[in-house]
Design an enzyme around this catalytic site. Structure first.
Site, PDB file in Angstrom:
ATOM      1  N   GLY A 223      10.634  46.372  55.321  1.00  0.00           N
ATOM      2  CA  GLY A 223      10.547  44.565  55.916  1.00  0.00           C
ATOM      3  C   GLY A 223      12.016  44.839  55.337  1.00  0.00           C
ATOM      4  N   PHE A 224      12.014  44.544  54.320  1.00  0.00           N
ATOM      5  CA  PHE A 224      13.168  43.864  53.667  1.00  0.00           C
ATOM      6  C   PHE A 224      13.712  42.252  53.622  1.00  0.00           C
ATOM      7  CE2 PHE A 224      13.746  48.350  54.631  1.00  0.00           C
ATOM      8  CZ  PHE A 224      13.282  49.205  53.156  1.00  0.00           C
ATOM      9  N   ILE A 450       4.789  46.057  50.727  1.00  0.00           N
ATOM     10  CA  ILE A 450       4.928  47.148  52.159  1.00  0.00           C
ATOM     11  C   ILE A 450       6.264  47.987  51.718  1.00  0.00           C
ATOM     12  CG2 ILE A 450       6.003  44.991  52.644  1.00  0.00           C
ATOM     13  CD1 ILE A 450       8.189  44.784  52.157  1.00  0.00           C
ATOM     14  N   GLY A 493       6.675  38.265  44.950  1.00  0.00           N
ATOM     15  CA  GLY A 493       5.806  38.886  45.282  1.00  0.00           C
ATOM     16  C   GLY A 493       5.054  39.295  43.588  1.00  0.00           C
ATOM     17  N   ILE A 575       8.489  44.653  32.741  1.00  0.00           N
ATOM     18  CA  ILE A 575       7.765  45.697  34.388  1.00  0.00           C
ATOM     19  C   ILE A 575       6.239  46.325  34.095  1.00  0.00           C
ATOM     20  CG2 ILE A 575       9.253  48.075  35.679  1.00  0.00           C
ATOM     21  CD1 ILE A 575      10.965  45.752  34.607  1.00  0.00           C
ATOM     22  N   GLN A 584      12.321  50.374  43.798  1.00  0.00           N
ATOM     23  CA  GLN A 584      12.600  49.310  44.043  1.00  0.00           C
ATOM     24  C   GLN A 584      14.087  48.853  43.725  1.00  0.00           C
ATOM     25  OE1 GLN A 584      10.826  46.540  45.973  1.00  0.00           O
ATOM     26  NE2 GLN A 584      10.663  49.076  46.279  1.00  0.00           N
ATOM     27  N   GLY A 650      13.073  43.245  43.547  1.00  0.00           N
ATOM     28  CA  GLY A 650      12.939  43.677  44.800  1.00  0.00           C
ATOM     29  C   GLY A 650      14.208  43.636  45.161  1.00  0.00           C
ATOM     30  N   GLU A 651      14.906  42.677  44.678  1.00  0.00           N
ATOM     31  CA  GLU A 651      16.539  42.315  45.725  1.00  0.00           C
ATOM     32  C   GLU A 651      17.384  42.621  44.768  1.00  0.00           C
ATOM     33  OE1 GLU A 651      15.205  39.206  48.473  1.00  0.00           O
ATOM     34  OE2 GLU A 651      13.891  39.490  47.133  1.00  0.00           O
TER      35      GLU A 651
HETATM   36 MO1  MOS Z   1      13.469  39.754  50.863  1.00  0.00          MO
HETATM   37  S1  MOS Z   1      14.982  39.091  52.239  1.00  0.00           S
HETATM   38  O1  MOS Z   1      13.104  37.706  50.621  1.00  0.00           O
HETATM   39  O2  MOS Z   1      11.802  40.257  52.233  1.00  0.00           O
END
Ligand code: MOS
Length: 688
Positions: A223-224, A450, A493, A575, A584, A650-651
């Site tokens: 998804g990203f 996802i 999440g 973690i 990730q 995630g980011e």
């Molecule tokens: Mo991320 S760009 O908050 O799914």
């Protein structure tokens, strides 16, 4: 190491993605994209399409059902005759087979009254304005001290403009939906990052009550950010299913994704750094120019990371945006931080060079004690530890800073460093935990996996909180009928969901203990809601930090860039699932490598369209591009952000990677590439 709980299902093909689910009597819908970038639909002639055997309906602005909730113009499908961008869905054909739907859609004749379009972002665009806020709801501008005076007075100055192109997420699974009505309730199998939020948003568009839409997303193929909100395909599927009285499958094609599933807006970023001769910053300025659409405002928040990265008494950040005749930009992994940190961390490298200070040392010298703009204490901040650990592991010590002097045959060698950061947040979520008389535990939450490993991480978290093994816990996620939860987004999440899961599991354990372990025949169930806990969070500044080190070699004759080594060291709280976390982080770094060297959505100014409609044209890093890649997490204590102690991962992995590579390319070649991606041609022309 924990194996993925859904790994066997995925590798054997048992795992079903949204559109793969069998649906009795399913029909298929194929959208007709606008063939102009701006104008009005004069007429739609569906006669040829309707004449095809197997066609069930053609939906157009003339006959589409009226939608009660048009607040989100991207979802107000066929409600207007105005075309806002090329590729916008303007009609659709529904048929008994996919092939017939596609054929029918190609026979729908739309005639337009075209109007002149403007799709080109420029720094001096007359339409630039100051939005009320930037994504998601952050301050547009900030100012502390007197930036102009401090910058003018600085002994050492960097004033550079960096640009990043539009980019597209292109998850492997395109956006896809099956819609099925039972009376006035709608069930959607949808590729979404957030079943709870999607159900609410679709209900609002269709004028339904909250309980009338159920969104199921059992497995999602990436998804990203692109699947963080419902796109036109969801409304189209619901509409077509309503009209035909059959379940309808709607999958966006790869080609259509370039227009209707969002993109990262291109950016033009001016960074000004003023420092003393020792590299200590006195003035930090970051001015960002970006684009949004005429339908909806979305402003990429590219200067926000600059607000907390480095100490300096005088500072200013601004965002300006212009409405162009383009698709609405949207979320793409680390919106804001990702393009913004390319600019800031490139500028820091330029400053290091100008001051003659090592770039790791420069960052250490500018560590703030508290948030440099708000004065808030950090809940935990371990950028310095990441830089030191990374430098030691990478072998940074003794690096010769001179650019363009290491050559082995045709290859020029260089190394670079950049910092990473991303907010660490949590959002209110709910979870339910139950135990049966037979001693089986079930945990339910409308989380989404996802591809991140969320299912595995939450199973482990639940088992730990219950004091049982993972095999004793059945976790159910991916369904808006489960307790409502935060989306798989904003790197929130794990922190958000594990908070609710642990709260429910601990309460269940307590309830079992209160009965001396005697579970009644009907079992025991408890429900937890973290809304009050999240609201009670203290006013700390919370971020994940990291340091990325890159080694590159550049072919002196062809400009080809290879990245033999990328090392990321991150401090992201506790973690909870190390194997999944590593995936990730190296996934983010790979996407950062891809951003540095390949990714670029080119706008065709004449036709007003993003040109790359497939993965042959939209270049991404392939396996052969990824050589040595290592991600390491430092032990870090995050005391407040929920009982798991987790920050987001995630980011942060994509943030700073492109700058580390660009800085290494400069070190290798002496050429400073300030406009991504670092294509061959940019290294074949000289630049001072
Ligand atoms: Mo991320 S760009 O908050 O799914």
């Amino acid at each position: 190491m924990t194996a993925r709980v859904d790994g066997p299902d995925k590798v054997t093909g048992r795992a079903r993605y949204a559109c793969e689910r069998p649906a009795e009597r399913a029909a298929y819908v194929w959208a007709v994209p606008a063939a102009i970038a701006r104008g009005t639909i004069r007429s739609v002639d569906a006669s040829q399409a309707l004449a095809l055997p197997g066609v069930l309906a053609v939906i157009t602005p003339d006959n589409a059902p009226r939608l009660p909730g048009t607040g989100d113009q991207e979802l107000a499908l066929f409600q207007s005759r105005e075309v806002a961008y090329r590729g916008q869905f303007v009609a659709a054909a529904v048929a008994q087979t996919l092939e017939t739907a596609r054929d029918a859609a190609s026979r729908v004749v739309v005639s337009y009254e075209p109007a002149p379009h403007d799709v080109t972002l420029t720094a001096g665009h007359p339409g630039l304005y100051k939005p009320e806020f930037v994504n998601p709801r952050q301050q547009t501008d900030t100012a502390t001290g007197d930036f102009d005076a401090a910058y003018a007075a600085a002994a050492v100055r960097v004033d550079a403009t960096y640009t990043t192109p539009a980019e597209h997420n292109h998850p492997m699974e395109p956006h896809a939906t099956i819609a099925e009505w039972h009376g006035d309730t709608l069930t959607l199998h949808d590729a979404t990052q957030g079943p709870s939020r999607a159900a609410g948003q679709v209900a609002a568009v269709l004028g339904l009550g909250p309980g009338q839409v159920r969104v199921i997303a059992e497995h999602v193929g990436g998804g990203f950010g692109a699947k963080g909100m419902p796109r036109a395909n969801v409304i189209l599927a619901a509409m077509a299913a309503r009209i035909t009285g059959r379940p309808v499958k709607c999958a966006v094609t790869r080609a259509q994704m370039a227009a209707v599933t969002g993109h990262r807006a291109p950016s033009i970023q001016r960074v000004r750094l003023g420092a003393g001769p020792d590299g200590r910053l006195t003035a930090v300025g970051h001015d960002v120019i970006g684009q949004t659409s005429t339908l909806k405002e979305f402003t990429e928040q590219s200067a926000v990371a600059t607000r907390h990265m480095y100490a300096a008494p005088h500072r200013r950040t601004t965002h300006r945006v212009v409405r162009l005749d383009v698709p609405t930009p949207s979320w793409m992994r680390a919106p804001g931080e990702c393009p913004g940190m390319f600019a800031l961390e490139s500028a820091m490298d330029e400053l290091a060079q100008r001051c003659g200070v090592d770039p790791v040392e420069l960052r250490l010298r500018n560590e703030p004690a508290v948030h440099p703009e708000t004065g808030q204490p950090f809940s935990s901040r371990n950028l310095a530890a990441c830089l030191r650990e990374g430098a030691a592991r990478f072998g940074w010590a003794g690096r010769d800073p001179a650019p363009g002097v290491r050559r082995a045959g045709r290859w020029l060698g260089g190394t670079g460093v950049a910092a990473s950061t991303y907010p660490a947040r949590a959002a209110a979520s709910q979870a339910r935990a139950s135990v049966s008389a037979a001693g089986r535990y079930q945990v339910r939450i409308a989380a989404a996996d996802i591809g991140t490993g969320a299912r595995t991480a939450l199973t482990a978290v639940a088992a730990e909180a219950l004091g049982v093994t993972a095999a004793d816990v059945e976790l159910r996620i991916g369904d808006s009928a489960l307790p409502p939860a935060m989306i798989a987004g904003g790197s929130m999440g794990t922190a958000s969901w594990s908070w609710a899961v642990i709260k429910a599991c601990r309460a269940l354990r307590e309830a079992i203990r209160a009965r001396d372990g005697a579970v009644p025949p009907g079992g025991l169930t408890v429900h937890a809601d973290t809304a009050p806990d999240v609201a009670a969070l203290s006013g700390h500044a919370r971020y994940t930090f990291g340091a990325q080190f890159a080694e590159v070699r550049v072919d002196a004759d062809t400009g080809e860039v290879r990245v033999p080594r990328l090392l990321g060291v991150f401090a992201a709280g506790r973690i909870v699932a190390p194997a999944q976390a590593r995936s990730q982080l190296i996934g983010g770094m790979t996407m950062g490598l891809s951003m540095a060297l390949h990714e670029e959505s080119t706008m065709d100014p004449q036709f007003g369209d993003y040109l790359h409609h497939d993965l042959a044209g939209y270049h991404i890093a392939a396996h052969a591009d990824v050589l040595g890649l290592e991600a390491v997490c430092l032990a870090e204590d995050e005391p407040e952000l929920g009982p798991a102690g987790a920050k987001g991962i995630g980011e942060v992995g994509i943030v700073g990677t492109a700058a580390a590579i660009a800085n290494a390319v400069h070190h290798a070649t002496g050429i400073r590439v300030r406009d991504l991606p670092i294509r061959l041609d940019k290294l074949l022309r000289r630049n001072p």
